[in-house]
Design a protein around this motif. Structure first.
Motif, PDB file in Angstrom:
ATOM      1  N   TYR A  56      23.046 -71.317  44.486  1.00  0.00           N
ATOM      2  CA  TYR A  56      22.555 -70.558  43.164  1.00  0.00           C
ATOM      3  C   TYR A  56      22.743 -69.388  43.367  1.00  0.00           C
ATOM      4  CZ  TYR A  56      20.407 -75.209  41.577  1.00  0.00           C
ATOM      5  OH  TYR A  56      20.273 -76.512  41.147  1.00  0.00           O
ATOM      6  N   GLN A  60      20.055 -66.010  41.670  1.00  0.00           N
ATOM      7  CA  GLN A  60      18.902 -65.737  40.896  1.00  0.00           C
ATOM      8  C   GLN A  60      19.068 -64.365  40.573  1.00  0.00           C
ATOM      9  OE1 GLN A  60      15.102 -66.398  43.016  1.00  0.00           O
ATOM     10  NE2 GLN A  60      13.912 -65.829  40.944  1.00  0.00           N
ATOM     11  N   THR A  74      17.231 -61.561  37.632  1.00  0.00           N
ATOM     12  CA  THR A  74      16.135 -61.427  36.686  1.00  0.00           C
ATOM     13  C   THR A  74      16.206 -61.773  35.213  1.00  0.00           C
ATOM     14  OG1 THR A  74      14.812 -59.716  37.956  1.00  0.00           O
ATOM     15  CG2 THR A  74      14.376 -59.755  35.646  1.00  0.00           C
ATOM     16  N   GLY A  75      15.610 -62.702  34.347  1.00  0.00           N
ATOM     17  CA  GLY A  75      16.109 -62.691  33.229  1.00  0.00           C
ATOM     18  C   GLY A  75      17.063 -64.073  33.069  1.00  0.00           C
ATOM     19  N   HIS A  76      17.472 -64.620  33.863  1.00  0.00           N
ATOM     20  CA  HIS A  76      18.521 -65.656  34.089  1.00  0.00           C
ATOM     21  C   HIS A  76      17.886 -66.819  34.801  1.00  0.00           C
ATOM     22  CE1 HIS A  76      21.689 -63.728  31.874  1.00  0.00           C
ATOM     23  NE2 HIS A  76      21.452 -62.518  32.386  1.00  0.00           N
ATOM     24  N   GLY A  77      17.028 -66.582  35.676  1.00  0.00           N
ATOM     25  CA  GLY A  77      16.507 -67.640  36.735  1.00  0.00           C
ATOM     26  C   GLY A  77      17.511 -68.077  37.664  1.00  0.00           C
ATOM     27  N   LEU A  78      17.586 -69.323  38.143  1.00  0.00           N
ATOM     28  CA  LEU A  78      18.574 -69.879  38.979  1.00  0.00           C
ATOM     29  C   LEU A  78      19.678 -70.310  38.263  1.00  0.00           C
ATOM     30  CD1 LEU A  78      15.638 -71.484  40.843  1.00  0.00           C
ATOM     31  CD2 LEU A  78      17.436 -69.875  42.086  1.00  0.00           C
TER      32      LEU A  78
END
Lengths: 112, 111
Positions: B35, B37, B39-43
């Protein structure tokens, strides 16, 4: 297209209050909904999970409320503590899927 | 407790460079994942595998290759790194596609 949505990027509560984190999803085939907790410098870790046959799952101070008809769920953290300050991810999966789909996360800050 | 170890923990590379991120799990889990990670998109899922030699494409695979050499080892390859690949990368494993165990992450910076 985001399959799992978390409406708040951040949330601040006072110590002792109940924090409520919201999540919604698109796919009716999802039937497993975990919440993951992530502290700075660490990977996410499973906190609590619910299956779609239930509408509530409780584990100590943490409770998931699930609404299948509305395709949403929420994580309630009762008596919030500063140690609960972390980022919380809602996720979803189903028997036809090999993966978890994660939301964008909510950063919770608990002020003393 | 499931153990997933990532290396390196931090990496800086130049645009166009070649990078390999490594992951080892010691729990004989079938599933392994990469994954990123942001900010604003998550995983967001890049690639995953359900056994040695198997590879499945995730949601954001462009610019990434992956290889599962053994049950334990899963590698993520960036052959022509770009600044847009600056991110925090997590490897994870799972016995059953549900409870997923994450490593501590690799912070990659492409300058």
């Amino acid at each position: 297209q985001q399959q799992v949505r978390q409406s708040s990027q951040s949330l601040t509560v006072w110590e002792g209050e109940t924090a409520i984190l919201n999540c919604s999803y698109e796919n009716s085939a999802f039937d497993y909904f975990p919440w993951y907790q992530q502290f700075p410098g660490e990977g996410p870790a499973l906190l609590i999970a619910i299956r779609s046959v239930s509408d509530k799952k409780e584990d100590g101070r943490f409770t998931i409320f699930f609404n299948k008809r509305e395709k949403n769920l929420s994580l309630h953290i009762k008596d919030s503590q500063p140690g609960d300050s972390a980022t919380y991810f809602c996720a979803a999966s189903g028997s036809n899927y090999n993966v978890l789909y994660f939301g964008s996360g909510t950063k919770l800050t608990v002020e003393p | 407790e499931a153990a997933v170890t990532q290396s390196p923990r931090n990496k800086v590379t130049v645009t166009g460079g070649n990078v390999t991120l490594s992951c080892r799990q010691t729990n004989s889990h079938n599933y392994m994942y990469w994954y990123r990670q942001d900010t604003g998109h998550g995983l967001r899922l890049i690639h995953y595998s359900y056994g040695a030699g198997n590879l499945q494409i995730g949601d954001v695979p462009d610019g990434y290759k992956a290889t599962r050499t053994t049950q334990e080892d899963f590698f993520l390859l960036l052959e022509l790194a770009s600044p847009s690949q600056t991110s925090l990368y997590f490897c994870a494993s799972s016995p059953d596609r549900e409870e997923v165990f994450f490593g501590k992450g690799t912070r990659l910076t492409v300058v």
